[in-house]
Scaffold this active site. Structure first.
Site, mmCIF file in Angstrom:
data_model
loop_
_atom_site.group_PDB
_atom_site.id
_atom_site.type_symbol
_atom_site.label_atom_id
_atom_site.label_comp_id
_atom_site.label_asym_id
_atom_site.label_seq_id
_atom_site.Cartn_x
_atom_site.Cartn_y
_atom_site.Cartn_z
ATOM 1 N N GLU A 75 0.874 -1.175 0.000
ATOM 2 C CA GLU A 75 0.000 0.000 0.000
ATOM 3 C C GLU A 75 0.904 1.215 0.000
ATOM 4 O O GLU A 75 1.473 1.585 1.015
ATOM 5 C CB GLU A 75 -0.915 0.010 1.229
ATOM 6 N N CYS A 109 -1.540 9.248 2.787
ATOM 7 C CA CYS A 109 -1.317 8.675 1.458
ATOM 8 C C CYS A 109 -2.441 8.996 0.475
ATOM 9 O O CYS A 109 -2.230 8.990 -0.732
ATOM 10 C CB CYS A 109 -1.128 7.160 1.548
#
Length: 340
Positions: A75, A109
């Protein structure tokens, strides 16, 4: 086993202590340490390895896992774009883009990294985003709602990016309504900064910012905006603001990203059906969300138990020499064997 980043050493120490206090180490163990510990950790023969962090570090994780053929879920991040269509609700788009960039000082993110707005609406969006950030953060020092950058390295990197952009003549708008002494290197406080139409070759236009910097690009045609998005690696998220379904469909079909939100931010990451993750440079694999998350950490192992056919299949494990046995085998299996 969980290895916490060396960049959050204090949080790692607290978590390690609490986990050891409440859970048996055979269930969950927290490991702390510097980069050498991380390297050793990722090189162990895991059944499954999950890493969340930067894309360049993700490459190193894959290299460490390769000798053991360890399956890896990554991720990562990337430059998440927000593309604003001409018919978008300006107030809504400006508010959501500003707030998404400001969360944890842009150190999330899924934050918007840059925005693309119609050329004839550029000044309006600059004013609206500036006002949103001014209202949300009238002060920086001693403000519990405002986050410092995670470490000195991050502070120096963002400073260098902005210095380069300034030297190149980029229009930089610093949002500092209380006229505080900023940036503050000791406290690692960096004011929100808007970079207007920076040269695509500059670091501010190339690198994931992961900090309080938002680039705003203007476009004349949708093809031009899509082309700019596609000059970057595939992002973890892409945000679209507008109502024109034809234009929305064009963006969806001509770009690639981990997930997309239309007139919203982040919500796709909570999908229990699809899970959450990136594609290409922004990651691989899905592991969040209900059944999909369970399956990501499971190995569907097939087990076959033979029944009455056992007496027939056992003879297929040895060479067949009798012609009558060959005929019986062909009829049973529905195949034709040659003389060999």
């Amino acid at each position: 086993m969980l290895k916490i980043s060396e960049f959050t050493s204090e949080a790692a120490t607290v978590l390690q202590r609490l986990v050891a206090q409440y859970l048996d180490p055979s269930v969950l163990t927290v490991v702390t340490g510097e980069a050498d510990v991380s390297a050793a950790f990722s090189a162990l023969p895991w059944d499954k390895f999950v890493f969340t962090g930067g894309s360049e570090t993700g490459k190193k994780i894959l290299a460490s896992a390769a000798p053991n053929l360890t399956p890896v879920i990554l991720e990562l991040g990337g430059k998440n774009p927000a593309i604003v269509l001409p018919d978008a609700d300006k107030a809504l788009a400006a508010k959501k883009i500003a707030r998404s960039r400001s969360g944890n000082s842009g150190q999330i993110c899924l934050d918007t990294d840059y925005a693309l707005v119609p050329k004839n609406q550029l000044n309006d969006y600059i004013d609206r985003i500036t006002q949103e950030l001014t209202t949300a953060f009238p002060t920086y020092h001693n403000n519990p709602e405002f986050s410092a950058l995670i470490n000195d390295g991050a502070f120096k990197r963002i400073s260098a990016v902005l210095d380069e952009a300034k030297r190149a003549g980029t229009t930089l708008i610093t949002i500092n309504p209380n006229r505080e002494e900023m940036p503050d290197a000791q406290a690692r406080l960096m004011p929100f900064t808007l970079a207007i139409n920076p040269d695509p070759k500059l670091r501010v236009a190339q690198e994931e910012m992961f900090g309080p910097v938002l680039s705003i690009f203007s476009y004349e045609t949708l093809d031009e905006a899509i082309s700019l998005i596609n000059t970057h690696e595939k992002s973890l998220a892409l945000y679209i603001f507008g109502q024109n379904q034809r234009q929305i469909d064009q963006i969806l079909s001509q770009t690639s990203s981990g997930g997309v939100d239309i007139n919203e931010l982040f919500f796709h990451a909570g999908s229990h059906e699809m899970g959450f993750g990136g594609v290409g440079y922004s990651g691989m694999g899905r592991y969040k969300g209900g059944k999909l998350g369970f399956e990501a950490f499971s190995n569907p192992k097939s087990v076959y138990k033979q029944g009455r056919l056992a007496k027939f299949t056992s003879r297929f494990m040895v060479p067949i020499h009798n012609p009558r046995d060959v005929d019986q085998y062909q009829r049973l299996m529905g195949i034709h064997l040659n003389n060999h």
